[in-house]
Design an enzyme around this catalytic site. Structure first.
Site, PDB file in Angstrom:
ATOM      1  N   THR A 144     -39.016 -19.167   0.310  1.00  0.00           N
ATOM      2  CA  THR A 144     -39.183 -20.619   0.306  1.00  0.00           C
ATOM      3  C   THR A 144     -40.031 -21.099   1.473  1.00  0.00           C
ATOM      4  O   THR A 144     -39.905 -20.605   2.595  1.00  0.00           O
ATOM      5  CB  THR A 144     -37.808 -21.301   0.359  1.00  0.00           C
ATOM      6  OG1 THR A 144     -36.996 -20.785  -0.698  1.00  0.00           O
ATOM      7  CG2 THR A 144     -37.947 -22.801   0.206  1.00  0.00           C
ATOM      8  N   GLU A 145     -40.898 -22.067   1.182  1.00  0.00           N
ATOM      9  CA  GLU A 145     -41.727 -22.684   2.225  1.00  0.00           C
ATOM     10  C   GLU A 145     -41.536 -24.197   2.197  1.00  0.00           C
ATOM     11  O   GLU A 145     -41.213 -24.760   1.144  1.00  0.00           O
ATOM     12  CB  GLU A 145     -43.203 -22.323   2.014  1.00  0.00           C
ATOM     13  CG  GLU A 145     -43.445 -20.826   2.127  1.00  0.00           C
ATOM     14  CD  GLU A 145     -44.916 -20.456   2.030  1.00  0.00           C
ATOM     15  OE1 GLU A 145     -45.752 -21.385   1.894  1.00  0.00           O
ATOM     16  OE2 GLU A 145     -45.218 -19.256   2.094  1.00  0.00           O
ATOM     17  N   SER A 150     -39.046 -25.134  -4.637  1.00  0.00           N
ATOM     18  CA  SER A 150     -38.843 -24.246  -5.786  1.00  0.00           C
ATOM     19  C   SER A 150     -40.147 -23.860  -6.465  1.00  0.00           C
ATOM     20  O   SER A 150     -40.160 -22.966  -7.319  1.00  0.00           O
ATOM     21  CB  SER A 150     -37.925 -24.927  -6.815  1.00  0.00           C
ATOM     22  OG  SER A 150     -36.643 -25.149  -6.275  1.00  0.00           O
ATOM     23  N   THR A 178     -31.625 -16.478   4.352  1.00  0.00           N
ATOM     24  CA  THR A 178     -30.251 -16.052   4.600  1.00  0.00           C
ATOM     25  C   THR A 178     -30.245 -14.765   5.417  1.00  0.00           C
ATOM     26  O   THR A 178     -30.927 -13.804   5.067  1.00  0.00           O
ATOM     27  CB  THR A 178     -29.513 -15.831   3.270  1.00  0.00           C
ATOM     28  OG1 THR A 178     -29.526 -17.057   2.521  1.00  0.00           O
ATOM     29  CG2 THR A 178     -28.065 -15.411   3.515  1.00  0.00           C
ATOM     30  N   THR A 276     -30.057 -10.228  -8.654  1.00  0.00           N
ATOM     31  CA  THR A 276     -29.310 -10.987  -7.645  1.00  0.00           C
ATOM     32  C   THR A 276     -28.685 -12.270  -8.186  1.00  0.00           C
ATOM     33  O   THR A 276     -27.703 -12.750  -7.622  1.00  0.00           O
ATOM     34  CB  THR A 276     -30.222 -11.335  -6.457  1.00  0.00           C
ATOM     35  OG1 THR A 276     -31.367 -12.062  -6.933  1.00  0.00           O
ATOM     36  CG2 THR A 276     -30.684 -10.069  -5.756  1.00  0.00           C
ATOM     37  N   GLU A 400     -31.262 -19.060  -4.801  1.00  0.00           N
ATOM     38  CA  GLU A 400     -31.643 -18.091  -5.842  1.00  0.00           C
ATOM     39  C   GLU A 400     -32.182 -18.800  -7.083  1.00  0.00           C
ATOM     40  O   GLU A 400     -31.972 -18.354  -8.216  1.00  0.00           O
ATOM     41  CB  GLU A 400     -30.445 -17.225  -6.220  1.00  0.00           C
ATOM     42  CG  GLU A 400     -30.042 -16.229  -5.160  1.00  0.00           C
ATOM     43  CD  GLU A 400     -31.067 -15.108  -5.046  1.00  0.00           C
ATOM     44  OE1 GLU A 400     -31.765 -15.102  -4.017  1.00  0.00           O
ATOM     45  OE2 GLU A 400     -31.155 -14.273  -5.953  1.00  0.00           O
ATOM     46  N   GLY A 401     -32.850 -19.921  -6.868  1.00  0.00           N
ATOM     47  CA  GLY A 401     -33.328 -20.761  -7.968  1.00  0.00           C
ATOM     48  C   GLY A 401     -32.284 -21.822  -8.259  1.00  0.00           C
ATOM     49  O   GLY A 401     -31.148 -21.493  -8.602  1.00  0.00           O
ATOM     50  N   GLN A 404     -31.647 -26.427 -11.912  1.00  0.00           N
ATOM     51  CA  GLN A 404     -32.735 -26.937 -12.760  1.00  0.00           C
ATOM     52  C   GLN A 404     -33.765 -25.859 -13.057  1.00  0.00           C
ATOM     53  O   GLN A 404     -34.250 -25.727 -14.194  1.00  0.00           O
ATOM     54  CB  GLN A 404     -33.411 -28.133 -12.060  1.00  0.00           C
ATOM     55  CG  GLN A 404     -32.541 -29.365 -11.928  1.00  0.00           C
ATOM     56  CD  GLN A 404     -31.700 -29.355 -10.651  1.00  0.00           C
ATOM     57  OE1 GLN A 404     -31.539 -28.307 -10.018  1.00  0.00           O
ATOM     58  NE2 GLN A 404     -31.159 -30.503 -10.284  1.00  0.00           N
TER      59      GLN A 404
END
Length: 422
Positions: A144-145, A150, A178, A276, A400-401, A404
């Site tokens: 993620t940035e 997303s 994490t 995952t 993890e997404g 949505q």
């Protein structure tokens, strides 16, 4: 065919983990919730030293729980492979103890899962063997940035090959990593970093790279203060001319060079999430079960019993709520073990992985909120852990997404649309 009976060897393992959950994790839950950036070293060392074969270290080793196709002591016996199924049960039980502490467990985690999913045999040996012994180590994945969220196709972290072709140079910023501190700085772990080798080409240019802990140029910029899962560190990492070896690109570097921006490397690396997302679902269900069990016990002490044999028209509102809580968690669990079973027998589970993630994230959010509601004022009081479970549980609907994003994945898979069409 799915067999719902828990293998005897796994059952014994779960009995041990339940004792850890109730007698080690629960008593420490509030402390590490209040003292967010303290490290739960007693728990970490206990799991690292005693959980040598528990399977959450990363790549499965010979005879461990993850590679289980047989019995105790590592001996191989006949029977179905339950590597991923066993891991689902393990994660569910540890999250039943405390979700934040579970996430702080030393091991390969998402970083190792990415290497396992798309790495070469040589890379698996080079990067994952470290998780089998020595001092505790962590793995992490940095995707993620700040500007992309997303929308992973818009990541800006770059990986540029040096003129002599011997190294990649990474530059960029990652957030919400994490165990980023423990993997990048506090142990000889690994961070799998997603970067583009062809800016402006979206997913076609994305690749995953392994950056080993304490590599010059990789810096922990800050630790986040979070709503829940406070026992686990969530870091922002920066990469400034961070040089890594040429063959640290996950998968075959020669193949990646040959395929260029038309490579299917992104799709291959996305297999990580097929492995995952069911783990996130299992964790959500563990948190939800903790809230449900506590609520039922609380109500029982108040003289409220759940009449499972009574007709619906005579049930109280509380009884219906409790039954619905149980039904939601059970439905999510069945989806989760189906996704795990498909992995174990080698069937693609991209659809099922997202389905169970969506359902479990939604279920844990509703179940933990309902638990707070049913307990009244005491549910919202910090003397009990119920309000904490509500805060912890929500993360499973986000990382993890998000829910949505995973609904989009489900819709595309079921309707046959591409990401360009839907």
């Amino acid at each position: 065919m799915i067999d719902f009976e828990i293998p005897a060897s796994l059952g014994k393992q779960l009995q041990i983990l339940e004792q850890v959950a109730l007698n080690v994790m629960r008593p420490a839950s509030r402390h590490f919730d209040v003292h967010e950036h303290d490290r739960p070293w007693d728990y970490i060392k206990l799991m690292w030293d005693g959980g040598n074969n528990a399977g959450y270290r990363g790549r499965a080793g010979s005879g461990d729980l993850l590679s289980m196709s047989g019995g105790e002591g590592g001996e191989k016996v006949s029977g179905p492979k339950i590597r991923n199924l066993a891991l689902m049960y393990t994660v569910e039980m540890l999250s039943y103890g405390d979700c934040g502490l579970y996430l702080s467990t030393a091991g390969g985690a998402l970083g190792a899962a990415a290497v396992e999913a798309a790495g070469t045999p040589e890379q698996r040996e080079r990067f994952l063997t470290r998780f089998k012994g020595g001092e505790p180590k962590w793995g992490a994945m940095a995707m993620t940035e700040p500007q992309a969220g997303s929308d992973t196709a818009n990541i800006r972290t770059t990986a540029k090959l040096t003129e002599d072709g011997k190294e990649w140079i990474l530059n960029g910023e990652k957030i919400f990593v994490t165990n980023g501190l423990m993997a990048a700085q506090e142990s000889p772990g690994i961070v799998v970093v997603w970067a583009t080798i062809a800016p402006g080409t979206g997913r076609a240019g994305m690749r995953a790279f392994v950056v080993e802990g304490n590599t010059p140029g990789m810096t922990v910029a800050r630790l986040e203060k979070k709503h829940g899962i406070r026992a686990s560190d969530t870091a922002a990492l920066t990469f400034a001319d961070c040089r890594i070896p040429y063959d640290n690109i996950i998968g075959s570097p020669e193949l990646a060079k040959a395929e260029g921006k038309d490579s299917k490397g992104f799709a291959g690396a996305m297999k990580t999430f097929d492995a995952t997302r069911p783990l996130v679902a299992a964790s959500a269900i563990g948190v939800g079960r903790a809230a449900l069990d506590f609520t039922k016990d609380f109500l029982f002490k108040q003289g409220v019993t759940i009449r499972y044999d009574a007709p619906p028209n005579v049930l109280t509102a509380v009884e219906r709520d409790v039954m619905r809580m149980e039904a939601q968690l059970r439905a999510a669990w069945l989806l989760t073990i189906r996704a795990a079973w498909q992995m174990d027998i080698g069937i693609s589970n991209s659809l099922e992985a997202s389905m169970c993630k969506v359902k479990a994230g939604e279920a844990v959010t509703w179940v933990t909120q309902k638990a707070v509601e049913l307990l009244g004022a005491e549910g919202y009081d910090c003397k009990l852990l119920v309000e904490k479970w509500m805060r912890d549980g929500k993360i499973n609907d986000l990382y993890e997404g998000t829910g949505q994003i995973n609904r989009l994945v489900v819709a595309r898979r079921m309707l046959g649309y591409s990401s360009k069409e839907l």
